[in-house]
Write an enzyme that holds these catalytic residues in place. Sequence first.
Site, PDB file in Angstrom:
ATOM      1  N   ARG A  96      25.183  35.937 -37.181  1.00 23.05           N
ATOM      2  CA  ARG A  96      25.317  35.293 -38.485  1.00 23.05           C
ATOM      3  C   ARG A  96      24.538  36.119 -39.491  1.00 23.05           C
ATOM      4  NH1 ARG A  96      21.300  32.022 -40.229  1.00 23.05           N
ATOM      5  NH2 ARG A  96      20.765  30.899 -38.346  1.00 23.05           N
TER       6      ARG A  96
ATOM      7  N   HIS B 242      22.023  29.973 -42.403  1.00 20.96           N
ATOM      8  CA  HIS B 242      22.636  29.003 -41.499  1.00 20.96           C
ATOM      9  C   HIS B 242      23.575  28.095 -42.284  1.00 20.96           C
ATOM     10  CE1 HIS B 242      23.346  25.800 -38.683  1.00 20.96           C
ATOM     11  NE2 HIS B 242      22.851  24.939 -39.555  1.00 20.96           N
TER      12      HIS B 242
ATOM     13  N   TYR C  29      12.331  32.678 -40.441  1.00 22.86           N
ATOM     14  CA  TYR C  29      12.338  32.839 -38.991  1.00 22.86           C
ATOM     15  C   TYR C  29      12.894  34.167 -38.469  1.00 22.86           C
ATOM     16  CZ  TYR C  29      17.046  30.892 -39.840  1.00 22.86           C
ATOM     17  OH  TYR C  29      18.303  30.650 -40.315  1.00 22.86           O
TER      18      TYR C  29
HETATM   19  C1  LIG Z   1      24.128  16.832 -32.352  1.00 22.81           C
HETATM   20  C2  LIG Z   1      23.591  17.625 -33.493  1.00 22.81           C
HETATM   21  N1  LIG Z   1      22.299  17.937 -33.532  1.00 22.81           N
HETATM   22  C3  LIG Z   1      21.792  18.642 -34.561  1.00 22.81           C
HETATM   23  C4  LIG Z   1      22.591  19.055 -35.586  1.00 22.81           C
HETATM   24  C5  LIG Z   1      22.015  19.854 -36.745  1.00 22.81           C
HETATM   25  N2  LIG Z   1      22.492  21.235 -36.672  1.00 22.81           N
HETATM   26  C6  LIG Z   1      23.579  21.639 -37.345  1.00 22.81           C
HETATM   27  S1  LIG Z   1      24.035  23.204 -36.965  1.00 22.81           S
HETATM   28  C7  LIG Z   1      22.741  23.369 -35.891  1.00 22.81           C
HETATM   29  C8  LIG Z   1      22.580  24.637 -35.132  1.00 22.81           C
HETATM   30  C9  LIG Z   1      23.831  25.003 -34.429  1.00 22.81           C
HETATM   31  O1  LIG Z   1      23.655  26.192 -33.748  1.00 22.81           O
HETATM   32  P1  LIG Z   1      24.862  26.914 -33.015  1.00 22.81           P
HETATM   33  O2  LIG Z   1      25.507  25.967 -32.066  1.00 22.81           O
HETATM   34  O3  LIG Z   1      24.361  28.174 -32.472  1.00 22.81           O
HETATM   35  O4  LIG Z   1      25.921  27.164 -34.170  1.00 22.81           O
HETATM   36  P2  LIG Z   1      25.726  28.071 -35.463  1.00 22.81           P
HETATM   37  O5  LIG Z   1      25.158  27.169 -36.518  1.00 22.81           O
HETATM   38  O6  LIG Z   1      24.834  29.187 -35.106  1.00 22.81           O
HETATM   39  O7  LIG Z   1      27.099  28.506 -35.814  1.00 22.81           O
HETATM   40  C10 LIG Z   1      21.980  22.214 -35.845  1.00 22.81           C
HETATM   41  C11 LIG Z   1      20.769  22.026 -35.043  1.00 22.81           C
HETATM   42  C12 LIG Z   1      23.944  18.709 -35.509  1.00 22.81           C
HETATM   43  N3  LIG Z   1      24.812  19.064 -36.463  1.00 22.81           N
HETATM   44  N4  LIG Z   1      24.421  18.011 -34.458  1.00 22.81           N
END
Ligand SMILES: Cc1ncc(C[n+]2csc(CCOP(=O)(O)OP(=O)(O)O)c2C)c(N)n1
Lengths: 326, 326, 378, 378
Positions: free
Chosen positions: C258, C262, C271
């Site tokens: 990415r 985020h 970070y």
């Molecule tokens: C069940 C849940 N917990 C926490 C969140 C908050 N949250 C949104 S995106 C994210 C990180 C997601 O990481 P990843 O799966 O690697 O996807 P990326 O954002 O890197 O595309 C978090 C913790 C959420 N949307 N759903």
Amino acid sequence: MPKLNMVKALNLALFQAMERDADVLVLGEDVGVDGGVFRVTDDLQRKFGSQRVIDSPLAEAAIIGTAVGMALYGLKPVCEIQFSGFAFQCFHQIENHCARYRARSQGRFHIPMVIRMPYGGSVRALEHHSESEEQFYAHIPGLKMVIPSGPRNARALLAAAISDPDPVIFFEAKALYHAAKEEVPEESETVPLGRAQVAREGSALTLIAYGAMVRVALEAADVLRDEDGVDAEVIDLLTISPLDRDALVTSVKKTGRAVVVHEAPRSFGPGAEIAASIMDGAFLSLEAPVRRVAAHDVPFVGFAREKANIPDVPRVVAAARATLAF
Amino acid sequence: MPKLNMVKALNLALFQAMERDADVLVLGEDVGVDGGVFRVTDDLQRKFGSQRVIDSPLAEAAIIGTAVGMALYGLKPVCEIQFSGFAFQCFHQIENHCARYRARSQGRFHIPMVIRMPYGGSVRALEHHSESEEQFYAHIPGLKMVIPSGPRNARALLAAAISDPDPVIFFEAKALYHAAKEEVPEESETVPLGRAQVAREGSALTLIAYGAMVRVALEAADVLRDEDGVDAEVIDLLTISPLDRDALVTSVKKTGRAVVVHEAPRSFGPGAEIAASIMDGAFLSLEAPVRRVAAHDVPFVGFAREKANIPDVPRVVAAARATLAF
Amino acid sequence: MPRITLEPRFQVEYLSILDSDGNLDTALEPKLAGEDLRALYRAMVLGRRLDERMVRLQRQGRIGTFAPTKGQEASQMGSAFTLRRIDWMVPSFRETAAMIWRGWPIEKLLLFFAGHLEGGQPALDQHDLPITIPVATQLPHAVGLAYAAQYRGDDVVVMAYFGDGATSEGDFHEALNFAGVWHVPVVFVCQNNQWAISVPLKKQTHSRTIAQKALAYGLPGIQVDGNDVLAVYAAAREAVDRARAGDGPTLIECVTYRLGVHTTADDPTKYRTDEEVAMWEQKDPLTRFRAYLEKRNLLEANVEQRIDEEIAEAVRRFESAPPADPLTMFDHVYAELPADLKAQREAMAAREPAAPARTGEMPPPSPTPMRGQRLTRR
Amino acid sequence: MPRITLEPRFQVEYLSILDSDGNLDTALEPKLAGEDLRALYRAMVLGRRLDERMVRLQRQGRIGTFAPTKGQEASQMGSAFTLRRIDWMVPSFRETAAMIWRGWPIEKLLLFFAGHLEGGQPALDQHDLPITIPVATQLPHAVGLAYAAQYRGDDVVVMAYFGDGATSEGDFHEALNFAGVWHVPVVFVCQNNQWAISVPLKKQTHSRTIAQKALAYGLPGIQVDGNDVLAVYAAAREAVDRARAGDGPTLIECVTYRLGVHTTADDPTKYRTDEEVAMWEQKDPLTRFRAYLEKRNLLEANVEQRIDEEIAEAVRRFESAPPADPLTMFDHVYAELPADLKAQREAMAAREPAAPARTGEMPPPSPTPMRGQRLTRR
Ligand SMILES: Cc1ncc(C[n+]2csc(CCOP(=O)(O)OP(=O)(O)O)c2C)c(N)n1
Ligand SMILES: Cc1ncc(C[n+]2csc(CCOP(=O)(O)OP(=O)(O)O)c2C)c(N)n1
Ligand SMILES: [Mg+2]
Ligand SMILES: [Mg+2]
């Protein structure tokens, strides 16, 4: 008409729905070969095959989550969660998705699925096998929450739930599974969701109950008639949510007094909404506060103490008397 | 006394609790290096190290489940769930274990843990980022459910929650994080859990609210005073469960009328218990039904429609007027 | 039998075809028509440019929080490109490029991020699920869709997207396990972009790859260079063909990055280092693919400019959308509005100022997709 | 780099020392003292005999539903035997033999199954969690205990039990993943008894072994003959030593079989054949171990009889326990009873018949366990 207990009546509803509609599937832990731990799905796999009556791996969230996917595709899954105490494992799938997909997709998708679960006390069971969690579902917009009180309405309500285009949480009182037989018509029968029934007419007081507590309320009404000469009306909710407020208000406008009975813990429980709704709609008719007879605000107590925790006839009678004497 | 917003006030409570007691740990998604998506845990990892301020993998059930294990060992974990909308993923750990371990082990173990979550509307957010789920926790025996309404009580309540020997669900209104600054004493301060506060005295009507809705209730009270010459009392619950029924009943015995305000959906919501409890305790003083101003019984509506869904001052004023005119 | 190693040994492969230095493995190069390669490139560029435009819209307060795609265009498009319209795409929340490719009008997505649920409504003939916010919860849906397709005998494959962080959730595990047991036509595409908000992969899991997690479910797992659109395409092609043939699910790990925030609410400088980002910018999927097309003489003139115009027009349409009518919040709660909700709606109607005209009612969803000859080989 | 296989290749071992024909791999035979071997055997026999007694008690209505151990004595005891008293045991709901070994009085367990929560109260000096009913939910607790021990610097290992069915739950996945990332001293013991109620392993997961699921978390996983107490002991010993040395968690799969009913509410004839059961009866862990002890001249005289007497006495104590006092249901909800619950308690006191004397209040839990020199090697 054959006389069936609730297990057989539910089985009949499932059988007929599956016969009529190839889109209806059954999914859950031990629902296939074993026919369900309470035998509600008995024989269905033999009749409809293991693609339609699916013994799933042991994972409630995936049972509900995959069923959501099936429903999105147009199927009508009927899921069984083995005991309502294990549905918190899939609570996120229910709240995040079952209840919301129609709104999220603005009507492009909807979730015509049913989630069946045995709930409530009476089977001398271990923890998580005797609780009553209906409140959690009643508070979720987009769901319907249904609890039958006997074989015949169980069959008709389950048939209605399966036909319903929206997700229905369907609680089955373990206490009622083998409690009594009733005549259940062979031809399929439904009753509309969202309507309470007057289980017994009366004028002095309204007792409101559902599921296994309907019997307790009816017995309490007997005692009140026999010992107090009081004529209690008993309302059987059948659907907890959406709540049939009209039926409650109509009754209490007549009787002026009400007692709610449920197995769920008292605080922030379904009785609160019922009481508040009655106050909303029948305030000027109320002669006494709506009293609640419920389980105590304590976690699982062990079956050695269960009788002291779940409402019984004496407690309902006492509450009714206090309400009448108010 | 320094003036702090709610984020800083909460951060201070955490900092002081960790300084005082090496058993206090912080655990959650992005709570460490990032300091939490709302910065409530800012700088804690730098001060206390990554063993005490733990950036966990993305799994809510394991956050709560491992914290239960830590609590069983004698530690005092403070968990953050990133948004209350994601706590259904760990609802089974909360209901099955946090709430029950004291009872299950008959006092051999207890769970001195806190679960913090941002809740409620106002941040123009996507689905699951603006809902209010307090009712689900309030109905679980064995838990405490706390919602502060400003920086100072947030700090004091969080400190009390961390010291509490039992599990506390601690909701933080996103709408309040940066809404206002308050003087917060540097030396540590707690307020007892389970006690409501009179946020404003009055005699004509009781407005009951908590969290972000307290401000709405107070503003409505201003309008009622300015436009109607009516003196509304405002009660700030602070603890939702166990509910301070005495405070409610005392107030309504004085005013005879009450309106409850909350962001959670109306049906089977916290307002129902509040209304029913008032009816229980102050029936003969009630001049009108307890009215509820709440979100509608609909799923997430999108932030373009959020204002129409969450209670605002005009709706509270209108409900108060209707109650006064009853 | 004392202490033995179980056979077969478990293994996981890594696939790369066009690396960041422009080296091409011609033996593995997929045989894509020039028009397909151009379409792929256009979709990737659209993803990148829209992303940039959306960040500006967000900064201006015209849309709310969203999760940019930047850097992951190859992972998304290389995989989504293998789907036919009748196949299903199950997105997470970062698949803007792939969603547009699948047919979401740009203005609709913008509406979605502006807080209008209308933007989340797929068209009737679109086999796409809407954005799912709770991480990993969409994965069992994908498995259920695939089961249903198999049950109905439809020639349909389901492709589901998620991040590296999502692999920690119970729903990931349960979905892959069910998919394995049911042997359904689903392809799991993990966009391992190294971060879950502020949490790096090494704090997310102690497994060396995401791909090897497939072994836990008896599924094939493959790791690909997720910034190499040709490799992603090749791996996805193979997985989709396998699914279609009745040979079950696959887990594909796209190793990508990415490059941006985020979400627009995030500050990545808290970070991660600039050096890390710079290092990954060297591996930008667009640069690499552009050079490849150039070498093959397939690059269109003015493609960026035309895409920007397309976006500008969509933004204009988005901005001329009528304001949200609050009363529609009652339209899609249940098929039929219960008495209580009707009353709530009426109360709102009485208090809200005259609302703009209602948008048209949604026609009922399309009937069953066509039934084909699906076979499960198990 | 085109298409390559990632190294190191993943592998999982299988361990068997004493097979059902009595063949012994002397090179791998653990060096256990005669007294230890006898203790192990006694505990296994106790498990078997108590099981049988409990089934009768259940049939007579003197206790409620419970899950028999029969057939899994070696899996339970071979592993639990490696724990010291300061280590923690985290049971599921079928570990009767191991729980008794750990110090639960038999009559207390009986009380538990008779619906008295008192039976679920571990003693103050006991490092055991009570029975957990919701499948797999105890696994994150084990990881948390291990984290806490590591945090405090205590020389403690945690061993957690669960079944094959439990591996499908999200909690299993999340717990193992956290354990891997945190590198904590925990040993996961899966009693793969082939069935989860009526669901056979092949419908539970498409992975060939449970042990290989460890690969998803970067953990060592080993499959052992779970009916071979020596092999279970050896594998557990290795895992416990590794954990204690700071080398992190291990997943052990004990391949065993539930010879009896799932619970006393179950009818296994609905879903499995007599032949299958008979086949596994040939592999009974008791028979095999007994023959081994006999050969080594370690068998005690009258051991079964003495155990039956011990059980009979415990049953007598169980049956003389006072009836449950309903009012105690308010004793352990919170540290301090809130006003409302006090009122509920008083209402109950007013309506319940005079209750038997309250059982003594529980003293506060013991202070921090001793701090030792724990090292994490990572
Ligand atoms: C069940 C849940 N917990 C926490 C969140 C908050 N949250 C949104 S995106 C994210 C990180 C997601 O990481 P990843 O799966 O690697 O996807 P990326 O954002 O890197 O595309 C978090 C913790 C959420 N949307 N759903
Ligand atoms: C979360 C949850 N779902 C369902 C159940 C009901 N249930 C009890 S035991 C069991 C099967 C467990 O199988 P396995 O993990 O293999 O353990 P075993 O019983 O074979 O020892 C089921 C489905 C439960 N206790 N908890
Ligand atoms: Mg990521
Ligand atoms: Mg098993």
